[in-house]
Design an enzyme around this catalytic site. Structure first.
Site, short mmCIF file in Angstrom:
data_model
loop_
_atom_site.label_atom_id
_atom_site.label_comp_id
_atom_site.label_asym_id
_atom_site.label_seq_id
_atom_site.Cartn_x
_atom_site.Cartn_y
_atom_site.Cartn_z
N TYR A 189 0.95 -1.31 -0.11
CA TYR A 189 -0.13 -0.03 -0.18
C TYR A 189 0.85 1.41 0.10
O TYR A 189 0.66 1.98 -0.75
CB TYR A 189 -1.04 0.00 1.29
CG TYR A 189 -1.96 1.17 1.29
CD1 TYR A 189 -3.03 1.25 0.57
CD2 TYR A 189 -1.65 2.06 2.27
CE1 TYR A 189 -3.97 2.39 0.56
CE2 TYR A 189 -2.33 3.41 2.09
CZ TYR A 189 -3.53 3.38 1.34
OH TYR A 189 -4.47 4.39 1.45
N LYS A 193 1.75 3.86 -3.06
CA LYS A 193 1.34 5.37 -2.85
C LYS A 193 2.64 6.32 -3.19
O LYS A 193 2.54 7.38 -3.78
CB LYS A 193 0.68 5.76 -1.53
CG LYS A 193 -0.68 4.99 -1.20
CD LYS A 193 -1.53 5.70 -2.03
CE LYS A 193 -3.06 4.81 -1.72
NZ LYS A 193 -3.94 5.26 -2.94
#
Ligand SMILES: NC(=O)c1ccc[n+]([C@@H]2O[C@H](COP(=O)([O-])OP(=O)(O)OC[C@H]3O[C@@H](n4cnc5c(N)ncnc54)[C@H](OP(=O)(O)O)[C@@H]3O)[C@@H](O)[C@H]2O)c1
Length: 285
Positions: A189, A193
């Site tokens: 994650y 990002k």
């Protein structure tokens, strides 16, 4: 038997309870310290926030248009509401895979277009042409879409959007990223990002604003048990240390609009969670 008497008979439990209490106090001190410690560039962010306040009329007179991608999500909906209430754009194009129902005069400047993200560049490039500002609040979760699906949406779709925006002449691109974003992270994650933040910076927008909020505080319509649990655990922080790890979606929305009204001097600016809170405050920063 009362807990006191139970503990009295068990020294190892007394030690355990003392260690736990010590840990909680230590954690509390760290969190309080993080809450009160000013961030780098805090004064500058507050100046921006203050300058944004009351600038709506002046900005409106410049007749700018914007698009929003991810407008049907929790932050996206809060952003549309903030944009509509402050009425700063001449036209607002909402691009998504579905439409929402908006009724009332205040929504008259909204236009919605349904797109197939797999054909974004081939079939929908024109939608991104000629906007001054572009907002991106797109994203899914690994739980919902799997690892590949998550990368497809949070990296590929976001980058397709950013590239089309740049090619279409967008002068200020505002991207919702996440706290902890880091392209070198070993967690999928935060890695994705961070990669997207870095790749967007390479596109060379005139202005790029990246927002990295903490856990989004919102009564999410969709069931996400992990996120629900995190929100419940972090609820006390919302009151005692609101800028450390949590961020209401309305705060992200306000910060985004203030960054449009009063952008940073730098071509690319990253707003970490506390900066998002400060920027959202406007005059009271
Ligand atoms: N959850 C958190 O605590 C947290 C914290 C920090 C940052 N963030 C990041 O902030 C961003 C926005 O979060 P949010 O919770 O406001 O988003 P959200 O409610 O999950 O909404 C995401 C948006 O992306 C769209 N989307 C998702 N999957 C898609 C797909 N396969 N194809 C096309 N569109 C798709 C959704 O469309 P539909 O409405 O049609 O599904 C919606 O418009 C995300 O990038 C997220 O990673 C989240």
């Amino acid at each position: 038997m009362s807990p006191k008497r139970l503990l009295a008979g068990r020294p190892e439990m007394q030690i355990g309870a003392t260690v736990f209490a010590g840990f909680v106090v230590f954690l509390g001190i760290i969190i309080a310290w993080l809450e009160v410690t000013p961030i780098e560039g805090q004064k500058g962010i507050c100046r921006m926030a203050e300058a944004a306040s009351g600038k709506e009329d002046e900005f409106r007179s410049t007749n700018q248009t914007a698009f929003v991608v991810g407008h049907t999500g929790e932050t996206g909906r809060a952003l549309v509401e903030e944009l509509v209430n402050r009425n700063i754009f001449q036209k607002l194009l909402l691009i998504g895979r579905r439409e929402l129902n908006y009724e009332g005069e205040k929504y008259s400047k909204l236009e919605q277009k349904v797109v197939d993200y797999e054909k974004l560049a081939d079939d929908h490039a024109d939608l991104f042409k000629g906007h001054n500002v572009g907002f991106c609040c797109l994203g899914t979760t690994r739980g919902k879409s799997g690892a590949e699906g998550f990368k497809r949406v949070d990296h590929d779709y976001v980058m397709m959007t950013a590239k089309l925006a740049k090619e279409g002449g967008c002068g200020h691109f505002l991207l919702q990223s996440s706290q902890g974003a880091n392209k070198d992270s070993s967690f999928l994650y935060t890695k994705v990002k961070g990669q997207v933040d870095a790749e967007c910076a390479e596109l060379g927008f005139e202005k790029l604003s990246i927002f990295r909020p903490g856990v989004l505080m919102v009564d999410r319509k969709e069931s996400r048990p992990g996120e629900w649990f995190a929100r419940k655990m972090l609820t006390p922080l919302k009151y005692f240390a609101p800028t450390v790890m949590t961020c209401p979606v309305e705060t992200v929305a306000k910060a985004m609009v203030n960054a449009v009204l009063s952008p940073s001097d730098k071509p690319a600016e990253i707003y970490e969670n506390k900066a998002v809170h400060l920027l959202a405050k406007g005059k009271s920063c």
